[in-house]
Design a protein around this motif. Structure first.
Motif, PDB file in Angstrom:
ATOM      1  N   LYS A  62      -2.132 -40.861  -5.756  1.00  0.00           N
ATOM      2  CA  LYS A  62      -1.722 -42.182  -6.240  1.00  0.00           C
ATOM      3  C   LYS A  62      -2.264 -42.415  -7.651  1.00  0.00           C
ATOM      4  O   LYS A  62      -3.367 -41.998  -7.981  1.00  0.00           O
ATOM      5  CB  LYS A  62      -2.252 -43.297  -5.319  1.00  0.00           C
ATOM      6  CG  LYS A  62      -1.611 -43.380  -3.976  1.00  0.00           C
ATOM      7  CD  LYS A  62      -0.147 -43.776  -4.021  1.00  0.00           C
ATOM      8  CE  LYS A  62       0.110 -45.182  -4.514  1.00  0.00           C
ATOM      9  NZ  LYS A  62      -0.147 -46.243  -3.528  1.00  0.00           N
ATOM     10  N   TRP A  63      -1.430 -43.087  -8.469  1.00  0.00           N
ATOM     11  CA  TRP A  63      -1.837 -43.489  -9.821  1.00  0.00           C
ATOM     12  C   TRP A  63      -1.584 -44.973  -9.983  1.00  0.00           C
ATOM     13  O   TRP A  63      -0.521 -45.482  -9.600  1.00  0.00           O
ATOM     14  CB  TRP A  63      -1.045 -42.711 -10.871  1.00  0.00           C
ATOM     15  CG  TRP A  63      -1.106 -43.280 -12.263  1.00  0.00           C
ATOM     16  CD1 TRP A  63      -2.140 -43.209 -13.142  1.00  0.00           C
ATOM     17  CD2 TRP A  63      -0.079 -44.022 -12.933  1.00  0.00           C
ATOM     18  NE1 TRP A  63      -1.832 -43.848 -14.314  1.00  0.00           N
ATOM     19  CE2 TRP A  63      -0.566 -44.362 -14.218  1.00  0.00           C
ATOM     20  CE3 TRP A  63       1.210 -44.441 -12.568  1.00  0.00           C
ATOM     21  CZ2 TRP A  63       0.186 -45.100 -15.133  1.00  0.00           C
ATOM     22  CZ3 TRP A  63       1.958 -45.184 -13.485  1.00  0.00           C
ATOM     23  CH2 TRP A  63       1.438 -45.501 -14.754  1.00  0.00           C
ATOM     24  N   THR A  64      -2.563 -45.675 -10.512  1.00  0.00           N
ATOM     25  CA  THR A  64      -2.394 -47.097 -10.826  1.00  0.00           C
ATOM     26  C   THR A  64      -2.862 -47.353 -12.252  1.00  0.00           C
ATOM     27  O   THR A  64      -3.796 -46.704 -12.737  1.00  0.00           O
ATOM     28  CB  THR A  64      -3.187 -47.995  -9.859  1.00  0.00           C
ATOM     29  OG1 THR A  64      -4.571 -47.619  -9.893  1.00  0.00           O
ATOM     30  CG2 THR A  64      -2.659 -47.871  -8.431  1.00  0.00           C
ATOM     31  N   GLY A 111       3.137 -42.970  -6.626  1.00  0.00           N
ATOM     32  CA  GLY A 111       2.464 -42.080  -5.701  1.00  0.00           C
ATOM     33  C   GLY A 111       3.380 -41.024  -5.121  1.00  0.00           C
ATOM     34  O   GLY A 111       4.603 -41.156  -5.127  1.00  0.00           O
ATOM     35  N   ASP A 165       2.208 -48.748 -10.501  1.00  0.00           N
ATOM     36  CA  ASP A 165       1.717 -48.008  -9.347  1.00  0.00           C
ATOM     37  C   ASP A 165       2.736 -46.926  -9.003  1.00  0.00           C
ATOM     38  O   ASP A 165       3.937 -47.186  -8.928  1.00  0.00           O
ATOM     39  CB  ASP A 165       1.539 -48.963  -8.154  1.00  0.00           C
ATOM     40  CG  ASP A 165       1.038 -48.244  -6.908  1.00  0.00           C
ATOM     41  OD1 ASP A 165      -0.173 -48.302  -6.662  1.00  0.00           O
ATOM     42  OD2 ASP A 165       1.860 -47.659  -6.184  1.00  0.00           O
ATOM     43  N   ASP A 173      -2.259 -46.562   2.081  1.00  0.00           N
ATOM     44  CA  ASP A 173      -2.106 -47.017   0.698  1.00  0.00           C
ATOM     45  C   ASP A 173      -0.627 -47.261   0.352  1.00  0.00           C
ATOM     46  O   ASP A 173      -0.159 -46.894  -0.731  1.00  0.00           O
ATOM     47  CB  ASP A 173      -2.726 -46.018  -0.269  1.00  0.00           C
ATOM     48  CG  ASP A 173      -3.288 -46.703  -1.511  1.00  0.00           C
ATOM     49  OD1 ASP A 173      -3.155 -47.939  -1.622  1.00  0.00           O
ATOM     50  OD2 ASP A 173      -3.857 -46.008  -2.361  1.00  0.00           O
ATOM     51  N   GLN A 200      -2.001 -36.941  -0.285  1.00  0.00           N
ATOM     52  CA  GLN A 200      -1.425 -38.043  -1.067  1.00  0.00           C
ATOM     53  C   GLN A 200      -2.082 -38.092  -2.445  1.00  0.00           C
ATOM     54  O   GLN A 200      -3.290 -37.864  -2.573  1.00  0.00           O
ATOM     55  CB  GLN A 200      -1.649 -39.374  -0.353  1.00  0.00           C
ATOM     56  CG  GLN A 200      -1.067 -40.590  -1.078  1.00  0.00           C
ATOM     57  CD  GLN A 200      -1.572 -41.902  -0.500  1.00  0.00           C
ATOM     58  OE1 GLN A 200      -2.656 -42.358  -0.833  1.00  0.00           O
ATOM     59  NE2 GLN A 200      -0.779 -42.497   0.385  1.00  0.00           N
TER      60      GLN A 200
END
Length: 273
Positions: free
Chosen positions: A207-209, A221, A219, A15, A205
Motif C-alpha cells: 500500500k502507498w499513501t 494498493g 491511496d 486495509d 499486500q
C-alpha cells in the motif's frame, strides 16, 4: 438482509482490500484475521461510499505499523470440557446420550514490533496458533470428535516513511488451516467425513499513501489472495472403497469419494483520492 442474496452477506478486508475466496459464490474468506496484528477493526453495515462495490457487512482490519518504541503483547486463552455447559433436557438425552461440547480449545498469539530506523522504517510481527477439539453426535447416536489441525498464522508488516508525505507499507500473512473430520455429524459417519486443509494460503499486500495537501490524500494498493483447499478421504481408505448413501435415513457412510482440490488466486489493484 433487506432482500440481498445470502452470498453478499460479508466482505473481509485488510486495509480496505478484500480477502474473499471463490468458493460459495465469494461469500467466504478462507483467511482468518490475526487479532495480534489489528490496530483497528471496523464493521460497516450500510451507508457505504462510492468505493464499495458490494452490499452486506464489511469487516476491515487496519494492521499495526510498529512505531519508534519497541513493544509487544502476548495473548493466551483456553478452555476445556468442564467449562462448557450441557443444555440437554431429559427428552433430548434419549436421542443424544452423550453430552456435546468441547474437549479443549486454546489460542496463543504473541506480537512484537518497533523501529528498524527511527522516524523512517518500522516493523510489526505476530504469530497466532489455535486448536480446538469438540464433540458431535454420529448417525448411531454415539459421540464423535471434531478436531482441527493446529492452525497457525504468521503475519508481518514493514512501514517506510519514504518522504514527509509518502508512506509505503508491505504486509504478508501466511497461514495453515485445517480440520481432520470435516462434515462429520448426525448424517455422516467417520469414514465418510474428509480431511480439509490448506496446502497454500498467503496474502501479500503493498500500500502507498500520500498526504498531498491538507485537503487531498492519495491511496493506492496491490494485493494477492492465493489459497487452495484440499479435501481427501480419511486414512486407511482407498479409491476402491465406495461412498454409500442411505435414502431412507439420509446417512452418508462408506468412504469419502476422493481427493478434491479447489484454489483461488485473486490479484487486486485499487486507488482512490
Amino acid at each position: 438482509g433487506r432482500g440481498a442474496r445470502y452470498t453478499r452477506n460479508r466482505d473481509v478486508m485488510v486495509d480496505g482490500m478484500r480477502l474473499n475466496l471463490l468458493e460459495g459464490s465469494g461469500q467466504f474468506s478462507g483467511v482468518y484475521l490475526n487479532d495480534g496484528m489489528a490496530q483497528e477493526i471496523s464493521y460497516e453495515t450500510g451507508a457505504q461510499n462510492a468505493e464499495v462495490a458490494q452490499s452486506g457487512l464489511r469487516v476491515n482490519m487496519i494492521p499495526r505499523d510498529g512505531g519508534n518504541t519497541f513493544s509487544g503483547i502476548v495473548f493466551l486463552q483456553g478452555a476445556n470440557g468442564p467449562l462448557s455447559s450441557d443444555n440437554r433436557s431429559d427428552e433430548v438425552k434419549v436421542y443424544i446420550p452423550e453430552p456435546l461440547g468441547i474437549a479443549y480449545t486454546y489460542e496463543l498469539n504473541p506480537s512484537f514490533g518497533g523501529p528498524i530506523k527511527r522516524d523512517k522504517l518500522w516493523f510489526y510481527f505476530t504469530y497466532k496458533l489455535t486448536d480446538t477439539k469438540s464433540y458431535v453426535t454420529l448417525p448411531d447416536r454415539s459421540q464423535g470428535t471434531l478436531q482441527q489441525w493446529p492452525n497457525d498464522s504468521y503475519v508481518g508488516r514493514i512501514t517506510w516513511q519514504a518522504t514527509r508525505r509518502d508512506k509505503i507499507r508491505v504486509y504478508i500473512d501466511k497461514q495453515m488451516n485445517g480440520n481432520k473430520y470435516e462434515g462429520l455429524g448426525a448424517t455422516t459417519t467417520v469414514s465418510a467425513s474428509h480431511q480439509l486443509w490448506t496446502p497454500v494460503a498467503w496474502t501479500p499486500q503493498v500500500k502507498w499513501t500520500q498526504s498531498t495537501t491538507n485537503r487531498l490524500m492519495l491511496d493506492a494498493g496491490f494485493m494477492m489472495y492465493d489459497q487452495s483447499f484440499r479435501r481427501e478421504r480419511q486414512p486407511g481408505f482407498s479409491e476402491n472403497d465406495l461412498p454409500q448413501f442411505e435414502i431412507s435415513t439420509g446417512v452418508n457412510s462408506g468412504t469419502y469419494a476422493g481427493t478434491m482440490d479447489s484454489a483461488t488466486k485473486n490479484y487486486q489493484v485499487a486507488a482512490s483520492a
